[in-house]
Each structure stands twice: as C-alpha cells, then as structure tokens.
Write an enzyme that holds these catalytic residues in place. Structure first.
Site, PDB file in Angstrom:
ATOM      1  CB  CYS A 102       3.600 -45.079   5.874  1.00  0.00           C
ATOM      2  SG  CYS A 102       4.403 -43.597   5.279  1.00  0.00           S
TER       3      CYS A 102
ATOM      4  CG  HIS B 206       7.517 -41.861   8.188  1.00  0.00           C
ATOM      5  ND1 HIS B 206       7.121 -42.175   6.923  1.00  0.00           N
ATOM      6  CD2 HIS B 206       7.584 -40.509   8.230  1.00  0.00           C
ATOM      7  CE1 HIS B 206       6.943 -41.080   6.206  1.00  0.00           C
ATOM      8  NE2 HIS B 206       7.229 -40.051   6.992  1.00  0.00           N
TER       9      HIS B 206
END
Length: 562
Positions: A55, A117
C-alpha cells in the site's frame, strides 16, 4: 454541461481488494451492485495496474503520478516495505506535488476521508510535515496510518508478527540466564557476585523494554483517528470508525456541493481485521471477507446517492480502484480472510505477478464518457495524476519525470491505444518485472527477472512467511521468464526460444527500455532507511501526556448515516 467545465471529482480507493472480488470483473459469489452500477454507467479498465503490490508505495505513485523509487518511497528491506510506525520519520517528501495540490491551486476544495499511510512527522511530534494538509488537502478525517489486525485487541497481531515471536523468545532466554547463574552460586561450585546477577537481570529487562515499548502498544501508537491536525480517538474505536468515515464523506459533499471539489475516500475495507457492521455479517456467500466487500459496496452506494440527491452526478467524475491486489496469505482457522485475484497469479506483496498489481479501474462521468465501455489497454494508477490535472485545468510540474499518462483521450475514445509502451514493476527498490505493449498491435509481452519463492512447496503464495520477499528468498531468472499477457493473462505458459520465435528480440527490446528507464532515476533520500522506519518516542502522536496517550473526542451519538 460542457466538456470544458471543471467537474467535481470523487476518488474511491479500496484497501487490498482483489480484482476478482467484484461482480463486474467476474465474481459470482459476492454482491457489488453499486460498484457494478459505476461500471455499467461508465468505463471499465481490464488491465489497470498498481505501481507497487503493497500500500504505501502504491499510494505514493497514485498521489504523485511517479514510480515510488523516484521519491524514495520504496524499501530495500523485506521487513519494512510499508511505513510501519506513526512514530517513524519517513514519509512522502514535501517536495513531491500531489494531484490534490495541483487541483487546490486551481480552486478545488480538496478532502481526504480514510486511510493516509504516507507518514506524519519529520523531526518533532507535531511538525506534521507529511500530513495530508501539507500535501494539498484542505480537510482530512481518518487514519494517518491504516488498518491493522493490531487495531482490534482480540485479533492476532499483524505488524512484524514473526519478529515479535523471536523477540519474546529472546527475552525468555535472556531472562533465564540470571536464573541459571544462580545454580552454581547456591551449589557452591564457584562464587557469583550479586552485581553480576543484577547486571544480567537489568540487561534482560532493558532488552524487553527496548522492544515492548513500541510493539506492546501498537494499537495505541498506530490506530488513531484524526480530524485535520487533531487526534480525536486514541486508540481508535474500531466498531465506530466505518460510520464516522461515511458520515464525514457525505458531509464533505454537502459542504462543497457548489464545487468544484475533490473528495478522496480511502476505504479501510477490505484490509484485516475486516471490521464489519453487524447488519452485514453473514450477508454474503463468502464469509466475513465477502461481508466486508458488500459493506464497502453499500458505502459506495451511499456516496453515489448523495451525488444523485444533490444533482451532481452529471457533473462529477467518479473513479473506483484498489491500491493493490488481494492478499492470499491471511488466514484464520483455515478460512481465508483475503481476497480473490481471479484468473491472475499471485497477490499482494509480489512484485510482478498480475494478482498483486492488477486492480479494478472504473471511471464514470455521464455525458462525457460512454456508458458500458470496456478498455483492455494497459493503464496505471499513476495515470490518475495527469488525468485529473487535465480535467481540472492544472499544470503538470515541469521539473520532474511524470510516469503517468493522461487517460482522457483513451476513455473518451479519441485514441484506441494506451500511451504506455513500457511499464516497470518493482518490488521495493528491486525491478522484478517489465511489460511491453507493442505500438502496432494488441500484444502485451511481460518478462520476469525475479519471482518470489512460494512456501510451502506447491503453494500459490508465501504462507510460510506471511508475505513474499523482494530479495533474498527469491528466484532469479536468466534468461527471464517471458509471457504473452494478451493471450495468457494467468501467466501459466512461459515462452522460450523453442516455442516463440520472437523471444530474443522481445527480451532485448525490454532490456533496452529498462536501461533507458534507469537513466531517468536520480538519487533521493531513502524514506525507508533503518533510521526512518524505527519507532521514535519523540515523534509519536499523542492525545494527552506521553506516554499516557488516550482520548475519545467524538460524540457518543452517531449521525443518521447508518
């Protein structure tokens, strides 16, 4: 509405959703009517590709339109391939320009709801240098990190699970040493000073403290909820987070409905621990994972309803995708908790196999894009950057390489061939695979120089280690594996000079392209260095007095979003 007017933009990104998890991509066990509606009313891409199979680097490429190695957001290590601590010092460099910043400069109101993130702070706890608000978003509500199994106290820890087991074992061994040293002391075989025993005991305690201060509080350190720069829940109350995120997404649309606005909804679905509202549990034919997919689809439906209600649909470009393929190794009690990648080999964490990088890609823009259109050309998540710049009237940075390509000519049918002749597939900083889409035909060649070693033998993923390695425990291919993806999308039949007359010329053409690509790379600070990726107490976000962090500033009464 005219094509020249700037549309509102709604970006919907799932977390670890496999391309085989959606009905319009061939799934017949999970119900996804709202995502399917987007496809039937818009354009569906069948060869849409993430720039990384995990990710953090994938989202970096999505936000910047550039391979993550260009910004230092790719890891040389197998252990830390994504950012692992909110209290780390790595993140999306401040000199990178996201599509949010481009559109912000063109008068768009920009919002991010959900997972970020991409790092938080650089040098001090509250500098927030990597925060979404410093990367072009006017409003942020969500998780500065992302969802982990560690976020749910009842779940098996996910972050560095095998390392943590080794650390516990090492602590036990060190703790036994002073006990064992007591034996010769009390047996009077030889004298052992109490200072030695105390030193050994202190050493064991300090070793334990050094790692448990971070890993023992992962839920409190990483699983937090923020509104802009303020922490509103620490630790996050996972049973409420989906309701809160949906409420914020709908409120953003209502707040800026006079537009133009950019709303990026970065779902926590379908990452483990598969937090799912009770009304959806048992809803699907595919267990808890299917339930979680169907809940996310319902959330997509609520967002589309809001656009319809405000009569914004015809003036809004909606895009749906996933950050990477489904993870195959996540299991509990023999049941798989990860997704399906359809006919494609491999999954999340694998640098080159299609299952890790081929993702859904759906665009809907009524009156501009043809409903029900399907495009089989290679496209990339990096293409969103120049595409949004084009439709929003932005100006692409001229001082850096932009790897993405504007998709509007392809989506509108003005051209029939993708601008991507070559695409390069990295695993961390290591180039594993490359693909060549010939200009004069539909053939797509793909070469693998490195592939992961599946475990146990005969498996289809790395069940032994939990995620496949980028280096070390891999297989190197010389000559490389060659596939014709256009005829063999499941990569089941490797070609050789014996059965493919073009083998040598194709490999040489791709190697020349790789050489040219590498010439465009310049040295940059490595955001995944050992120093940047370790937990630092002085960088840990904290609501309250460190280390006694904790708060819940959200009202107990939820909105009627549910």
């Amino acid at each position: 509405m005219t094509r020249n007017s700037r549309p509102n933009i709604v970006l919907l990104m799932a977390d670890d959703l496999g391309v085989g998890d959606v009905c319009c991509y061939g799934n017949n066990t999970v119900s996804t009517p709202n995502i399917d509606r987007l496809a039937s009313e818009g354009v569906r891409l069948t060869q849409h590709l993430a720039a990384a199979s995990v990710c953090t680097p994938s989202r970096t490429a999505f936000l910047t339109g550039r391979y993550p190695v260009r910004s230092g957001m790719a890891s040389p290590f197998n252990l830390n391939r994504v950012l692992t601590w909110l209290g780390g010092s790595g993140g999306l460099p401040t000199n990178e320009t996201t599509f949010a910043k481009l559109l912000q400069h063109r008068g768009y109101r920009t919002g991010l709801i959900g997972k970020w993130h991409q790092g938080l702070s650089c040098a001090s706890r509250n500098d927030h240098c990597y925060h979404p608000l410093n990367h072009g978003f006017d409003y942020f509500y969500g998780l500065p990190f992302g969802l982990l199994s560690d976020c749910q106290a009842s779940r098996t820890p996910e972050l560095h699970r095998w390392l943590r087991i080794k650390l516990w074992m090492s602590t036990a061994v060190l703790g036994l040493v002073p006990v064992l040293v007591l034996i010769p002391k009390y047996a009077r075989w030889f004298p052992v000073p109490w200072k030695v025993l105390l030193a050994l005991g202190l050493l064991a305690f300090l070793f334990f403290l050094s790692w448990y201060s971070s890993y023992g509080f992962t839920r409190r350190w990483n699983c937090i909820l923020m509104r802009n720069h303020d922490i509103v829940q620490q630790p996050m109350r996972e049973e409420r987070v989906t309701s809160l995120l949906l409420k914020e997404a709908l409120a953003f649309i209502d707040r800026y409905k006079r537009g133009p606005f950019l709303l990026f909804v970065s779902f926590l679905h379908v990452h483990t621990p598969l937090i799912t509202k009770e009304k959806f549990v048992g809803h699907s034919k595919y267990g808890l994972y299917g339930d979680n997919v169907e809940e996310m689809d319902w959330m997509v439906g609520r967002i589309l309803e809001a656009l319809d209600r405000e009569r914004l649909s015809n003036h809004t470009l909606v895009y749906f995708t996933s950050d990477n393929g489904g993870r195959l190794e996540v299991q509990e009690g023999g049941a798989q908790l990860g997704g399906s990648n359809g006919v494609y080999k491999g999954g999340k964490g694998m640098g080159g196999w299609e299952g890790g990088i081929r993702v859904p890609g759906i665009f809907r823009w009524p009156t501009v894009l043809e409903a029900g259109k399907v495009i089989d050309e290679p496209t990339s998540l990096m293409d969103i950057y120049p595409t949004l710049s084009y439709v929003g009237g932005g100006i692409l940075p001229q001082d850096r390489v932009i790897d993405g390509r504007n998709l509007m000519p392809l989506l509108e049918g003005r051209v029939s061939h993708s601008d991507h002749e070559f695409l390069f597939h990295y695993c961390g900083v290591y180039l594993h695979t490359a693909r060549w889409h010939q200009k004069d035909c539909a053939t797509v060649w793909k070469v693998h120089y490195v592939t992961p070693k599946f475990s146990p033998d005969g498996a289809d993923a790395c069940y032994g280690s939990g995620i496949c390695s980028c280096s070390g425990d891999v297989t190197y291919h010389d000559p490389p594996l060659l596939f014709d993806i256009s005829r063999d999308p499941s990569e089941a039949r490797p070609l050789s000079p014996d059965n493919e007359a073009l083998f040598d010329s194709v490999v040489k053409k791709i190697e020349a392209a790789i050489k040219e690509h590498r010439r465009t790379l310049t040295p940059v600070p490595q955001q995944f260095s050992v120093f940047n990726t370790i937990w630092k107490p002085w960088l840990q976000p904290c609501c309250g007095t460190f280390p006694f962090c904790g708060c819940d500033k959200e009202d107990d009464i939820l909105s009627t979003a549910w």
